[in-house]
Design an enzyme around this catalytic site. Structure first.
Site, PDB file in Angstrom:
ATOM      1  N   TRP A  21       0.834  -1.219   0.000  1.00 18.53           N
ATOM      2  CA  TRP A  21       0.000   0.000   0.000  1.00 18.53           C
ATOM      3  C   TRP A  21       0.862   1.260   0.000  1.00 18.53           C
ATOM      4  CZ3 TRP A  21      -1.390   2.863   4.932  1.00 18.53           C
ATOM      5  CH2 TRP A  21      -2.356   3.853   4.714  1.00 18.53           C
ATOM      6  N   GLN A  27       4.593   5.779  -4.300  1.00 20.20           N
ATOM      7  CA  GLN A  27       5.700   6.466  -3.619  1.00 20.20           C
ATOM      8  C   GLN A  27       7.074   6.055  -4.155  1.00 20.20           C
ATOM      9  OE1 GLN A  27       6.008   5.476   0.566  1.00 20.20           O
ATOM     10  NE2 GLN A  27       7.698   6.873   0.939  1.00 20.20           N
ATOM     11  N   TYR A  54      -5.012  -0.230  -4.659  1.00 18.77           N
ATOM     12  CA  TYR A  54      -3.716   0.422  -4.394  1.00 18.77           C
ATOM     13  C   TYR A  54      -3.143   0.946  -5.711  1.00 18.77           C
ATOM     14  CZ  TYR A  54      -3.797  -1.878   0.233  1.00 18.77           C
ATOM     15  OH  TYR A  54      -4.131  -2.321   1.489  1.00 18.77           O
ATOM     16  N   TRP A 205      -2.815  -4.568   9.877  1.00 21.38           N
ATOM     17  CA  TRP A 205      -2.131  -3.545   9.067  1.00 21.38           C
ATOM     18  C   TRP A 205      -1.575  -2.404   9.915  1.00 21.38           C
ATOM     19  CZ3 TRP A 205      -4.523   1.375   8.428  1.00 21.38           C
ATOM     20  CH2 TRP A 205      -5.920   1.455   8.527  1.00 21.38           C
TER      21      TRP A 205
HETATM   22  P1  NDP Z   1       3.652  -0.099   8.587  1.00 17.00           P
HETATM   23  O1  NDP Z   1       3.108   0.380   9.880  1.00 17.00           O
HETATM   24  O2  NDP Z   1       4.505  -1.309   8.571  1.00 17.00           O
HETATM   25  O3  NDP Z   1       4.444   1.135   7.915  1.00 17.00           O
HETATM   26  C1  NDP Z   1       5.326   0.890   6.861  1.00 17.00           C
HETATM   27  C2  NDP Z   1       6.094   2.150   6.508  1.00 17.00           C
HETATM   28  O4  NDP Z   1       6.928   2.522   7.606  1.00 17.00           O
HETATM   29  C3  NDP Z   1       7.027   1.880   5.352  1.00 17.00           C
HETATM   30  O5  NDP Z   1       6.424   2.043   4.098  1.00 17.00           O
HETATM   31  C4  NDP Z   1       8.140   2.877   5.610  1.00 17.00           C
HETATM   32  O6  NDP Z   1       7.713   4.159   5.167  1.00 17.00           O
HETATM   33  C5  NDP Z   1       8.225   2.872   7.144  1.00 17.00           C
HETATM   34  N1  NDP Z   1       9.175   1.862   7.624  1.00 17.00           N
HETATM   35  C6  NDP Z   1       9.143   0.522   7.407  1.00 17.00           C
HETATM   36  N2  NDP Z   1      10.166  -0.098   8.026  1.00 17.00           N
HETATM   37  C7  NDP Z   1      10.855   0.863   8.655  1.00 17.00           C
HETATM   38  C8  NDP Z   1      12.009   0.833   9.459  1.00 17.00           C
HETATM   39  N3  NDP Z   1      12.629  -0.301   9.732  1.00 17.00           N
HETATM   40  N4  NDP Z   1      12.463   2.013   9.957  1.00 17.00           N
HETATM   41  C9  NDP Z   1      11.841   3.165   9.675  1.00 17.00           C
HETATM   42  N5  NDP Z   1      10.737   3.266   8.911  1.00 17.00           N
HETATM   43  C10 NDP Z   1      10.237   2.114   8.408  1.00 17.00           C
HETATM   44  O7  NDP Z   1       2.500  -0.485   7.637  1.00 17.00           O
HETATM   45  P2  NDP Z   1       1.717   0.175   6.382  1.00 17.00           P
HETATM   46  O8  NDP Z   1       0.977   1.366   6.845  1.00 17.00           O
HETATM   47  O9  NDP Z   1       2.661   0.309   5.252  1.00 17.00           O
HETATM   48  O10 NDP Z   1       0.700  -0.985   6.083  1.00 17.00           O
HETATM   49  C11 NDP Z   1       1.212  -2.301   5.811  1.00 17.00           C
HETATM   50  C12 NDP Z   1       0.298  -3.050   4.900  1.00 17.00           C
HETATM   51  O11 NDP Z   1      -0.976  -3.221   5.517  1.00 17.00           O
HETATM   52  C13 NDP Z   1      -0.030  -2.362   3.585  1.00 17.00           C
HETATM   53  O12 NDP Z   1       0.992  -2.464   2.626  1.00 17.00           O
HETATM   54  C14 NDP Z   1      -1.263  -3.123   3.173  1.00 17.00           C
HETATM   55  O13 NDP Z   1      -0.891  -4.392   2.683  1.00 17.00           O
HETATM   56  C15 NDP Z   1      -1.976  -3.273   4.523  1.00 17.00           C
HETATM   57  N6  NDP Z   1      -2.980  -2.199   4.751  1.00 17.00           N
HETATM   58  C16 NDP Z   1      -4.299  -2.559   4.743  1.00 17.00           C
HETATM   59  C17 NDP Z   1      -5.292  -1.635   4.948  1.00 17.00           C
HETATM   60  C18 NDP Z   1      -6.714  -2.075   4.934  1.00 17.00           C
HETATM   61  O14 NDP Z   1      -7.610  -1.238   4.897  1.00 17.00           O
HETATM   62  N7  NDP Z   1      -6.997  -3.346   4.942  1.00 17.00           N
HETATM   63  C19 NDP Z   1      -4.992  -0.204   5.169  1.00 17.00           C
HETATM   64  C20 NDP Z   1      -3.573   0.066   5.210  1.00 17.00           C
HETATM   65  C21 NDP Z   1      -2.620  -0.910   5.024  1.00 17.00           C
HETATM   66  P3  NDP Z   1       8.720   5.341   4.750  1.00 17.00           P
HETATM   67  O15 NDP Z   1      10.064   4.762   4.494  1.00 17.00           O
HETATM   68  O16 NDP Z   1       8.083   5.911   3.532  1.00 17.00           O
HETATM   69  O17 NDP Z   1       8.675   6.296   5.891  1.00 17.00           O
END
Ligand code: NDP
Length: 334
Positions: A21, A27, A54, A205
C-alpha cells in the site's frame, strides 16, 4: 521466519507479510519496489498483501511482475476488493456480485496469476445484501480463483453474520484485516474475542503505525526526507493522525525498552502485535529493501509480560481503544 496458521484453516503463512500500500505504483519507483520484494523473499517472507485499489491497480501489477519467476505454490498472495477501481464508475466499487466477479478477474490479470490464496472484502458494504456478497465469494472459491476468503475492518457483529452465511454457503471466512499496533488497539475488546469464537485470525495492518513506532519522527523536528510523512501522493495525509507532539514524545520513551531487548524500535513494534495469538501475521510495509531486512528480525521475538506492561505505561492515553472506531463507510465511496 516463523509460520502461523490462518484462522482455523490449514493454510500456513509467514508471520510477517510484505504489504505494498502507498509504495508500489506510487511512492517508490518500480525498481525499488522489485528490490523490496526480493529482500522479502531473501528473508523468508512468502506471504504478500496487496489490493486492487492500491495505486488503482498499479500495485498489483508491480507485485505480480516482481514475483513472476517464483514458484507459485511457494507463495501466499492476498488481495482485496471494495474501494473504487479503474474508471470508478457506479459498479467499480463495493461488494455487489457484479463487482466481486469482475474484481477478481481484474486482480488475477494484473497479478499474472491463476488464483489468489486469500481474497478479502476490503470493507463492509452497507448497500449490498450480505447474502449476495457471501454467495459471490462462495462462487469465486468454487471457480478456483481464490482459495480462501477474508474481510477487512469488519465489526464483531458483521463477522458473526458473515461467518454464519459463509458456513451456509459451504465455506468459511478465515481472517479479518484490521489496523492494529501498540497505538491502535480498537480490536481487542470485541473483534478479537468474536474472531476466536469464529475460527478467524487477524492479519493486521500498519503495525508500525505507518512508521511512527520506528521512532524516526522526532517531536519538534522535520520529518526525514523521503519518509511517508513527506509523501505528497497520499502518505503525508494518512500518517497525520499519529504525528502529534504527544504521540511522538511518548514513542521516543519506548527506546530504552527496545534497547533492553536488543531490538530496533521498528522490530519492537512488529514483535508487539505478534504477541497476540489471534494475530496470524503482521502486514509490514517498506519503501526500501534495508527496511525489510531490519523488520523481519521481529519474527520469533518474545516480549516478557513486564516489558509489555511498561510499553502500556509509556504510551498511556495516546492509545486508541474504542471498538466503535471499527467502521466502514455508510455509503459506498464514489
Ligand atoms: P507499517 O506500519 O509497517 O508502515 C510501513 C512504513 O513505515 C514503510 O512504508 C516505511 O515508510 C516505514 N518503515 C518501514 N520499516 C521501517 C524501518 N525499519 N524504519 C523506519 N521506517 C520504516 O505499515 P503500512 O501502513 O505500510 O501498512 C502495511 C500493509 O498493511 C499495507 O501495505 C497493506 O498491505 C496493509 N494495509 C491494509 C489496509 C486495509 O484497509 N486493509 C490499510 C492500510 C494498510 P517510509 O520509508 O516511507 O517512511
Amino acid at each position: 521466519m516463523d509460520y502461523r496458521f490462518l484462522g482455523a484453516s490449514g493454510l500456513k503463512i509467514t508471520e510477517i507479510t510484505y504489504g505494498n500500500w502507498l509504495t508500489h505504483g506510487s511512492q517508490v519507483e518500480n525498481d525499488v519496489a522489485t528490490q523490496c520484494v526480493q529482500a522479502a523473499l531473501d528473508a523468508g517472507i512468502t506471504t504478500f498483501d496487496t489490493a486492487d485499489a492500491y495505486a488503482n491497480g498499479a500495485a498489483e501489477k508491480v507485485l505480480g511482475d516482481a514475483l513472476q519467476d517464483q514458484r507459485r505454490e511457494s507463495l501466499e498472495i492476498f488481495t482485496k476488493v471494495y474501494w473504487p477501481v479503474g474508471p470508478k464508475g457506479p459498479n467499480d466499487v463495493g461488494l455487489s456480485r457484479k463487482h466481486i466477479m469482475e474484481g477478481i478477474n481484474g486482480s488475477l490479470s494484473r497479478l499474472g496469476m491463476d488464483y489468489v490464496d486469500l481474497y478479502q472484502a476490503h470493507r463492509y458494504d452497507h448497500q449490498t445484501p450480505l447474502e449476495e456478497t457471501i454467495q459471490a465469494f462462495a462462487d469465486v472459491v468454487r471457480a478456483g480463483k481464490a482459495l480462501y476468503v477474508g474481510v477487512s475492518e469488519w465489526s464483531a457483529g458483521q463477522l458473526r453474520e458473515g461467518q454464519r452465511l459463509a458456513k451456509e454457503a459451504g465455506f468459511s471466512l478465515v481472517s479479518n484485516q484490521p489496523q492494529y499496533s501498540a497505538l491502535w488497539r480498537v480490536i481487542e475488546d470485541e473483534v478479537v474475542p468474536a474472531s476466536k469464537e469464529l475460527g478467524m485470525s487477524q492479519v493486521v495492518w500498519s503495525p508500525m503505525a505507518q512508521g511512527v513506532l520506528s521512532g524516526k519522527y522526532r517531536p519538534g523536528q522535520p520529518a526525514p526526507e523521503g519518509s511517508r510523512a513527506t509523501d505528497e501522493k497520499g502518505g503525508k495525509n494518512t500518517i497525520s493522525g499519529f504525528m502529534s507532539e504527544e504521540v511522538l514524545t511518548r514513542v521516543q520513551q519506548l527506546r530504552p525498552i527496545a534497547d533492553e531487548l536488543g531490538l530496533k524500535m521498528s522490530q519492537l513494534a512488529i514483535a508487539w502485535v505478534l504477541q497476540n495469538k489471534n494475530v496470524a501475521t503482521a502486514l509490514v510495509g517498506a519503501s526500501r529493501p534495508e527496511q525489510v531486512a531490519e523488520n523481519v528480525k521481529a519474527s520469533g521475538v518474545r516480549i516478557p509480560a513486564e516489558l509489555m506492561a511498561r510499553i502500556d505505561e509509556v504510551l498511556g492515553d495516546s492509545v486508541e481503544r474504542d471498538p466503535a472506531k471499527t467502521v466502514s463507510p455508510e455509503q459506498r465511496p464514489a
